[in-house]
Write a protein that holds these residues in place. Structure first.
Motif, PDB file in Angstrom:
ATOM      1  N   ALA A   1       3.253  12.926 -54.705  1.00 42.55           N
ATOM      2  CA  ALA A   1       4.192  12.350 -53.738  1.00 42.55           C
ATOM      3  C   ALA A   1       3.453  11.505 -52.706  1.00 42.55           C
ATOM      4  O   ALA A   1       3.940  10.460 -52.274  1.00 42.55           O
ATOM      5  CB  ALA A   1       4.978  13.456 -53.049  1.00 42.55           C
ATOM      6  N   ALA A   2       2.259  11.960 -52.313  1.00 47.93           N
ATOM      7  CA  ALA A   2       1.466  11.195 -51.346  1.00 47.93           C
ATOM      8  C   ALA A   2       1.028   9.867 -51.944  1.00 47.93           C
ATOM      9  O   ALA A   2       1.059   8.818 -51.281  1.00 47.93           O
ATOM     10  CB  ALA A   2       0.255  12.011 -50.909  1.00 47.93           C
ATOM     11  N   TYR A   3       0.630   9.878 -53.216  1.00 49.28           N
ATOM     12  CA  TYR A   3       0.247   8.637 -53.896  1.00 49.28           C
ATOM     13  C   TYR A   3       1.443   7.689 -53.956  1.00 49.28           C
ATOM     14  O   TYR A   3       1.314   6.484 -53.732  1.00 49.28           O
ATOM     15  CB  TYR A   3      -0.259   8.951 -55.306  1.00 49.28           C
ATOM     16  CG  TYR A   3      -0.807   7.745 -56.043  1.00 49.28           C
ATOM     17  CD1 TYR A   3      -2.165   7.438 -55.990  1.00 49.28           C
ATOM     18  CD2 TYR A   3       0.028   6.908 -56.780  1.00 49.28           C
ATOM     19  CE1 TYR A   3      -2.667   6.328 -56.656  1.00 49.28           C
ATOM     20  CE2 TYR A   3      -0.465   5.801 -57.432  1.00 49.28           C
ATOM     21  CZ  TYR A   3      -1.809   5.515 -57.376  1.00 49.28           C
ATOM     22  OH  TYR A   3      -2.299   4.408 -58.026  1.00 49.28           O
ATOM     23  N   GLU A   4       2.610   8.265 -54.254  1.00 56.65           N
ATOM     24  CA  GLU A   4       3.823   7.452 -54.313  1.00 56.65           C
ATOM     25  C   GLU A   4       4.158   6.866 -52.948  1.00 56.65           C
ATOM     26  O   GLU A   4       4.586   5.713 -52.842  1.00 56.65           O
ATOM     27  CB  GLU A   4       4.983   8.291 -54.831  1.00 56.65           C
ATOM     28  CG  GLU A   4       6.305   7.538 -54.902  1.00 56.65           C
ATOM     29  CD  GLU A   4       7.421   8.402 -55.447  1.00 56.65           C
ATOM     30  OE1 GLU A   4       7.402   8.688 -56.659  1.00 56.65           O
ATOM     31  OE2 GLU A   4       8.308   8.802 -54.673  1.00 56.65           O
ATOM     32  N   ALA A   5       3.966   7.656 -51.897  1.00 55.64           N
ATOM     33  CA  ALA A   5       4.239   7.171 -50.544  1.00 55.64           C
ATOM     34  C   ALA A   5       3.353   5.982 -50.201  1.00 55.64           C
ATOM     35  O   ALA A   5       3.793   5.013 -49.579  1.00 55.64           O
ATOM     36  CB  ALA A   5       4.046   8.301 -49.538  1.00 55.64           C
ATOM     37  N   ASN A   6       2.076   6.039 -50.618  1.00 57.38           N
ATOM     38  CA  ASN A   6       1.172   4.917 -50.376  1.00 57.38           C
ATOM     39  C   ASN A   6       1.605   3.684 -51.156  1.00 57.38           C
ATOM     40  O   ASN A   6       1.559   2.558 -50.649  1.00 57.38           O
ATOM     41  CB  ASN A   6      -0.258   5.305 -50.769  1.00 57.38           C
ATOM     42  CG  ASN A   6      -0.861   6.324 -49.823  1.00 57.38           C
ATOM     43  OD1 ASN A   6      -0.496   6.385 -48.654  1.00 57.38           O
ATOM     44  ND2 ASN A   6      -1.786   7.133 -50.326  1.00 57.38           N
ATOM     45  N   ALA A   7       2.045   3.900 -52.408  1.00 54.84           N
ATOM     46  CA  ALA A   7       2.514   2.780 -53.227  1.00 54.84           C
ATOM     47  C   ALA A   7       3.762   2.157 -52.612  1.00 54.84           C
ATOM     48  O   ALA A   7       3.929   0.932 -52.608  1.00 54.84           O
ATOM     49  CB  ALA A   7       2.806   3.268 -54.653  1.00 54.84           C
TER      50      ALA A   7
END
Length: 255
Positions: free
Chosen positions: A222-228
């Protein structure tokens, strides 16, 4: 949470455990958590509020032909999608096909809530009646889920829509542009759907450590997605700002 058991997600799992302990030992935080959980269970898992952008399930209902029916020459498995960043809230689509389209009350923009609920002819008439042509037919499987989730997140962040009550900001970027950026990142790998952090654990026999590691893995995704997401919407805003500066430069040169 010991690193030998949790591996690379040990620190994230420990942070989740500490956060859970903090919430559960605070009467006020526990009350807010219980209220949030009750609302989520009442709304159903497809409300979009706690799911990945890459979740393949559309947010709108489906009243079209059976999904396993073969497509005809008109592409009968397509779906309608409203680009709320361009919608002006004219109400035409909702008046022509009221079961399929809904006017949300925050920005006054149209949204598809039930695909083909009024029949194909009525929906096509509604699309044709749009004065700004912001309703598009998209692939129901390959395009619709991501577009709807992008639009939903833009709406939640308070910047979506071109209606009378709209606010401009990163959320006003075209959902098509944001979705295209996210697809490129997904194609490069490392960006996949993460399970709802409030979803039920399927394996009831799993240990607390296994559950914590799974939750940490979901949090990391989810954190990776938030950065994307931040990169996709930020890049669009910067591009819009650059375009405005270029227009102003051209106008000043003309003057």
């Amino acid at each position: 949470v010991h690193p030998d058991l949790a591996g690379e997600y040990a620190s994230a799992a420990a942070a989740l455990v500490n956060e859970a302990a903090s919430v559960l030992t605070s009467p006020a935080d526990r009350a807010r958590f219980d209220k949030d959980r009750h609302e989520w269970l009442s709304n159903g898992k497809n409300s979009g509020g706690d799911q990945s952008l890459m979740d393949p399930t559309p947010l709108s209902a489906w009243s079209g032909p059976a999904r396993d029916d073969p497509e005809d020459e008109r592409g009968r498995h397509d779906a309608a999608f409203v680009d709320e960043s361009s919608c002006i809230g004219c109400l035409q689509c909702a008046l022509i096909a009221p079961k399929s389209f809904y006017i949300e009350t925050r920005f006054g923009c149209a949204r598809v809530v039930d695909q083909w609920a009024d029949g194909r002819e009525a929906v096509e008439d509604a699309v044709a009646a749009c004065p700004v042509q912001c309703i598009h037919f998209v692939n129901a499987h390959a395009e619709l889920p991501l577009l709807e989730r992008v639009a939903a997140r833009q709406w939640r962040e308070g910047g979506t829509g071109g209606g009378a009550r709209a606010r401009r900001g990163s959320g006003s970027a075209s959902p098509f542009a944001v979705a295209a950026s996210l697809r490129k990142k997904a194609a490069r790998g490392g960006f996949t759907a993460w399970p709802s952090r409030r979803g039920r654990v399927k394996n009831v026999d799993c240990s607390a450590v296994d559950a914590a590691v799974a939750a940490a893995a979901a949090a990391a995704a989810a954190a990776y997605e938030a950065n994307a997401w931040a990169e996709a919407t930020g890049g669009e805003a910067e591009a819009a700002a650059a375009a405005e500066e270029e227009e102003e430069s051209v106008e000043s040169n003309i003057v």
